[in-house]
Enzyme design. Structure first.
Site, PDB file in Angstrom:
ATOM      1  N   CYS A  50       0.848  -1.189   0.000  1.00  0.00           N
ATOM      2  CA  CYS A  50       0.000   0.000   0.000  1.00  0.00           C
ATOM      3  C   CYS A  50       0.891   1.249   0.000  1.00  0.00           C
ATOM      4  CB  CYS A  50      -0.898   0.005   1.230  1.00  0.00           C
ATOM      5  SG  CYS A  50      -2.095   1.371   1.253  1.00  0.00           S
ATOM      6  N   CYS A  98      -6.112  -0.268   7.041  1.00  0.00           N
ATOM      7  CA  CYS A  98      -5.919   0.377   5.729  1.00  0.00           C
ATOM      8  C   CYS A  98      -7.089   1.313   5.396  1.00  0.00           C
ATOM      9  CB  CYS A  98      -5.774  -0.689   4.639  1.00  0.00           C
ATOM     10  SG  CYS A  98      -5.446   0.002   3.008  1.00  0.00           S
ATOM     11  N   ASP A 110       0.428   3.782   1.704  1.00  0.00           N
ATOM     12  CA  ASP A 110       0.391   4.358   3.053  1.00  0.00           C
ATOM     13  C   ASP A 110       1.804   4.673   3.558  1.00  0.00           C
ATOM     14  OD1 ASP A 110       0.233   4.530   5.997  1.00  0.00           O
ATOM     15  OD2 ASP A 110      -1.861   3.945   5.694  1.00  0.00           O
ATOM     16  N   HIS A 158      -1.925  -4.099   5.003  1.00  0.00           N
ATOM     17  CA  HIS A 158      -1.703  -3.689   6.404  1.00  0.00           C
ATOM     18  C   HIS A 158      -3.037  -3.496   7.091  1.00  0.00           C
ATOM     19  CE1 HIS A 158      -2.635   0.702   5.896  1.00  0.00           C
ATOM     20  NE2 HIS A 158      -2.385   0.406   4.649  1.00  0.00           N
TER      21      HIS A 158
HETATM   22 CO    CO Z   1      -3.463   1.121   3.059  1.00  0.00          CO
END
Ligand code: CO
Length: 207
Positions: free
Chosen positions: A42, A101, A44, A98
């Protein structure tokens, strides 16, 4: 000093530290990269691939997008996967989602966000296939869907033309599904690794 100048200064300090501890480090990387892993994660900011698994520059090939998704029509992703498998000959492809998310949360919330809803449609499909998670408390529901999402993307990697062709010619490359805990910094293996079409077929039977 502007924020960006701080980044450049930090870069200079980092390069100096690396060179001090290993004078040949950058020279070695200049010649070639030989990573054994492709990471699909991701975007992130709390889930930086290299740091989580303690790898240095040159050791992991990385593709990240919102929600760690595998769209079979995503030319960017397909190019990364093909290059990693056919040119770099990575041994492992790791899909790492994760917990907590935001992409998964937004699908659970069902609130339209605009263009990104098209991108997140994959997760919507996964949610539709696992509506039993609605019975869970809110935080567990989110994390359960985060795990289901990883498993679905592992299947999608296995179903890509690149992986099918690799396995058909006998190339040894294994696809894995991991999930990372932002709260404790730990990665968990979801136990859905596939090293062959037979492994891939077993995933359908198990899920
Ligand atoms: Co995420």
């Amino acid at each position: 000093m502007s924020d960006l100048n701080k980044l450049i200064e930090a870069n200079r300090a980092w390069a100096a530290r690396v060179t001090a501890s290993d004078p040949e480090f950058f020279t070695r990387l200049l010649g070639q990269q030989r990573p054994h892993y492709l990471w699909i994660g991701c975007s992130d900011s709390r889930v930086p691939a290299n740091q989580i698994v303690g790898l240095l520059p040159g050791e992991i090939f990385v593709h990240r997008n919102v929600g760690n998704l595998v769209h079979q029509t995503d030319l960017n992703f397909l190019a990364v996967l093909q290059y990693a498998v056919e040119v770099l000959h990575v041994d492992h492809v790791i899909v790492c989602g994760h917990y907590g998310c935001g992409a998964v949360q937004s699908v659970l919330d069902g609130q339209p966000l605009g263009l990104i809803d098209n991108w997140l449609r994959n997760i919507e499909t996964v949610y539709r296939q696992h509506r039993d998670i609605d019975a869970l408390p809110a935080d567990q529901r989110l994390n359960a869907l985060c795990e289901h999402n990883v498993r679905a993307q592992v299947r999608a990697v296995c179903d890509s033309t690149v992986m099918r062709a690799a396995w058909a010619r006998g190339q040894e490359v294994t696809v894995h599904g991991w999930i990372y805990g932002i709260a404790d910094g730990l990665v968990n293996d979801l136990g859905v690794s596939c090293a062959s079409p037979a492994d891939r077929a077993r995933l359908d039977a198990a899920d």
